[in-house]
Design a protein around this motif. Structure first.
Motif, mmCIF file in Angstrom:
data_model
loop_
_atom_site.group_PDB
_atom_site.id
_atom_site.type_symbol
_atom_site.label_atom_id
_atom_site.label_comp_id
_atom_site.label_asym_id
_atom_site.label_seq_id
_atom_site.Cartn_x
_atom_site.Cartn_y
_atom_site.Cartn_z
ATOM 1 N N GLN A 100 0.744 5.513 0.919
ATOM 2 C CA GLN A 100 0.011 6.641 1.476
ATOM 3 C C GLN A 100 0.717 7.930 1.082
ATOM 4 O O GLN A 100 1.804 8.229 1.582
ATOM 5 C CB GLN A 100 -0.118 6.562 2.987
ATOM 6 C CG GLN A 100 -1.014 7.665 3.553
ATOM 7 C CD GLN A 100 -1.150 7.630 5.046
ATOM 8 O OE1 GLN A 100 -0.316 7.079 5.755
ATOM 9 N NE2 GLN A 100 -2.236 8.210 5.561
ATOM 10 N N GLU A 113 4.696 7.347 1.682
ATOM 11 C CA GLU A 113 5.068 6.278 2.608
ATOM 12 C C GLU A 113 4.473 4.973 2.087
ATOM 13 O O GLU A 113 3.320 4.922 1.675
ATOM 14 C CB GLU A 113 4.577 6.577 4.020
ATOM 15 C CG GLU A 113 5.187 5.668 5.065
ATOM 16 C CD GLU A 113 5.210 6.263 6.451
ATOM 17 O OE1 GLU A 113 4.446 7.205 6.717
ATOM 18 O OE2 GLU A 113 5.991 5.759 7.286
ATOM 19 N N TYR A 170 0.853 -1.189 0.000
ATOM 20 C CA TYR A 170 0.000 0.000 0.000
ATOM 21 C C TYR A 170 0.888 1.238 0.000
ATOM 22 O O TYR A 170 2.013 1.216 0.516
ATOM 23 C CB TYR A 170 -0.889 0.051 1.241
ATOM 24 C CG TYR A 170 -2.076 -0.877 1.223
ATOM 25 C CD1 TYR A 170 -1.967 -2.203 1.630
ATOM 26 C CD2 TYR A 170 -3.321 -0.423 0.805
ATOM 27 C CE1 TYR A 170 -3.069 -3.048 1.627
ATOM 28 C CE2 TYR A 170 -4.428 -1.262 0.790
ATOM 29 C CZ TYR A 170 -4.289 -2.567 1.207
ATOM 30 O OH TYR A 170 -5.389 -3.392 1.198
ATOM 31 N N GLN A 200 -3.639 11.687 1.923
ATOM 32 C CA GLN A 200 -4.467 10.667 1.279
ATOM 33 C C GLN A 200 -4.585 9.434 2.165
ATOM 34 O O GLN A 200 -3.841 9.257 3.129
ATOM 35 C CB GLN A 200 -3.851 10.258 -0.063
ATOM 36 C CG GLN A 200 -3.625 11.414 -1.015
ATOM 37 C CD GLN A 200 -4.907 12.053 -1.452
ATOM 38 O OE1 GLN A 200 -5.866 11.375 -1.809
ATOM 39 N NE2 GLN A 200 -4.963 13.384 -1.412
ATOM 40 N N GLY A 201 -5.527 8.574 1.808
ATOM 41 C CA GLY A 201 -5.647 7.300 2.491
ATOM 42 C C GLY A 201 -4.658 6.294 1.933
ATOM 43 O O GLY A 201 -3.832 6.605 1.069
ATOM 44 N N LEU A 202 -4.733 5.090 2.420
ATOM 45 C CA LEU A 202 -3.879 4.011 1.917
ATOM 46 C C LEU A 202 -4.443 3.514 0.592
ATOM 47 O O LEU A 202 -5.622 3.180 0.496
ATOM 48 C CB LEU A 202 -3.841 2.866 2.920
ATOM 49 C CG LEU A 202 -3.130 3.142 4.233
ATOM 50 C CD1 LEU A 202 -3.420 2.044 5.245
ATOM 51 C CD2 LEU A 202 -1.638 3.249 4.003
ATOM 52 N N LEU A 253 -3.984 0.695 -2.526
ATOM 53 C CA LEU A 253 -3.363 -0.574 -2.874
ATOM 54 C C LEU A 253 -2.548 -0.428 -4.147
ATOM 55 O O LEU A 253 -3.062 0.005 -5.186
ATOM 56 C CB LEU A 253 -4.438 -1.646 -3.056
ATOM 57 C CG LEU A 253 -3.932 -3.041 -3.402
ATOM 58 C CD1 LEU A 253 -3.138 -3.639 -2.235
ATOM 59 C CD2 LEU A 253 -5.090 -3.965 -3.776
ATOM 60 N N PHE A 261 3.746 0.832 2.605
ATOM 61 C CA PHE A 261 3.508 -0.187 3.625
ATOM 62 C C PHE A 261 3.348 -1.558 2.978
ATOM 63 O O PHE A 261 2.552 -1.730 2.058
ATOM 64 C CB PHE A 261 2.229 0.125 4.413
ATOM 65 C CG PHE A 261 2.292 1.385 5.218
ATOM 66 C CD1 PHE A 261 1.866 2.589 4.665
ATOM 67 C CD2 PHE A 261 2.781 1.380 6.507
ATOM 68 C CE1 PHE A 261 1.928 3.774 5.396
ATOM 69 C CE2 PHE A 261 2.835 2.542 7.256
ATOM 70 C CZ PHE A 261 2.414 3.742 6.689
ATOM 71 N N SER A 295 6.085 -1.422 9.443
ATOM 72 C CA SER A 295 6.111 -0.077 10.022
ATOM 73 C C SER A 295 6.252 1.017 8.967
ATOM 74 O O SER A 295 6.227 2.196 9.304
ATOM 75 C CB SER A 295 7.242 0.035 11.042
ATOM 76 O OG SER A 295 8.453 -0.403 10.475
ATOM 77 N N GLY A 296 6.378 0.646 7.721
ATOM 78 C CA GLY A 296 6.390 1.629 6.648
ATOM 79 C C GLY A 296 7.782 2.103 6.264
ATOM 80 O O GLY A 296 8.710 2.096 7.082
#
Lengths: 114, 118
Positions: free
Chosen positions: A38, A88, A36, A42-44, A46, A90, A106-107
Motif C-alpha cells: 500500500q 507499507e 500486498y 493508494q489501495g492495496l 498485489l 502486508f 499487521s504490516g
C-alpha cells in the motif's frame, strides 16, 4: 487458528540496498500466500502470490518471495530498493472456514533513505 | 478497466452519528469483501458477499454494522450509531468466482475509506 506475523513494524534501508521483509504464518493446510503493498493514498496492490509449485515466486516491481514450509515463512525480498518502494507491505494467507478470505499480518512500513 | 472504487475516501463523524460507506467492485466480480484496519493493527476480514448474498459475516464486530449488496453490484456498509472504536480504514475488495474451492482468483482492493469517529 490461522494467523500471520510480520515481526518488523518499521524497516529503514538505503536506496540501492537489498531488502528482506519477514512473514511467518500459521495455517493447518497448504497455504495460499500473498504479499500486498500500500503506497500513500493508494489501495492495496498485489505484489505476488504463492499457490503451489516453485517455492521461489517472482512478482511485480522486481520483488520475489520464497515459501519455506519447514519454517512457515514467506519472506519478501528485493535486491536493490528504489525510493518509490517506500510503502507499507502486508503479508496474507488465504484461508477457508465459512468462506474463503484473506488473513493479514499487521504490516511492515518501509522507509528508504536517499 | 475501472478498479474497485470506494466512497468517500475520508469521513469524520461524531460519536452516535451514522455513516455509510460505499464500494463499487470491478464489473463482473461476484465476490465482494469488506475488511477493516484499526490503527496500527492487522487488516481484518468483516464479511463476504457472493453476488447479493452474504456468504460469511463472521467478522462483523456487532449489530451496529450493516452491509448490503442490492442487485449484486455495489455494496454499502453502514455504521449506526458510530463509536470511537469504529475508527479505522475500511477496505473493499472484489474478485471473480473461482470454479473450484481453491479460491485462487486475485482479490483487487480499493483505496479504502478512512473513518474517524470523534
Amino acid at each position: 487458528a490461522q494467523s500471520v506475523t510480520q515481526p518488523d513494524i518499521h524497516i529503514t534501508v538505503s536506496e540501492g540496498a537489498s531488502l528482506e521483509l519477514r512473514c511467518n504464518y500459521s495455517y493447518g493446510a497448504t497455504p495460499y500466500l500473498f504479499w500486498y503493498v500500500q503506497s500513500p493514498g493508494q489501495g492495496l496492490q498485489l505484489l505476488l502470490k504463492y499457490f503451489s509449485g516453485d517455492t521461489l515466486v517472482q512478482g511485480i516491481k522486481g520483488f520475489e518471495a520464497e515459501f519455506k514450509r519447514s519454517q512457515s515463512s514467506f519472506n519478501l525480498r528485493k535486491p536493490s530498493v528504489h525510493w518509490s518502494d517506500a510503502a507499507e507491505y502486508f503479508c496474507a494467507v488465504g484461508a477457508w472456514d465459512s468462506s474463503y478470505k484473506l488473513i493479514f499480518g499487521s504490516g511492515t512500513r518501509l522507509l528508504v533513505r536517499p | 478497466e475501472a478498479g474497485v472504487t470506494q466512497f468517500p475516501s475520508h469521513s469524520v463523524i461524531e460519536k452516535g452519528q451514522t455513516v455509510t460507506l460505499r464500494c463499487d467492485p470491478i464489473s463482473g466480480h461476484d465476490n465482494l469483501y469488506w475488511y477493516r484496519r484499526v490503527m496500527g493493527k492487522e487488516i481484518k476480514f468483516l464479511l463476504h458477499f457472493v453476488k447479493e448474498s452474504k456468504q460469511d459475516e463472521s467478522g462483523m464486530p456487532n449489530n451496529r454494522f450493516l452491509a448490503e449488496r442490492t442487485g449484486g453490484t455495489y455494496s454499502t456498509l453502514k455504521v449506526q450509531p458510530a463509536e470511537l472504536e469504529d475508527s479505522g480504514v475500511y477496505f473493499c475488495a472484489s474478485s471473480q468466482l473461482s470454479r473450484d474451492r481453491v479460491g485462487n482468483t486475485e482479490a483487487f482492493f480499493g483505496q479504502g475509506t478512512r473513518l474517524t469517529v470523534v
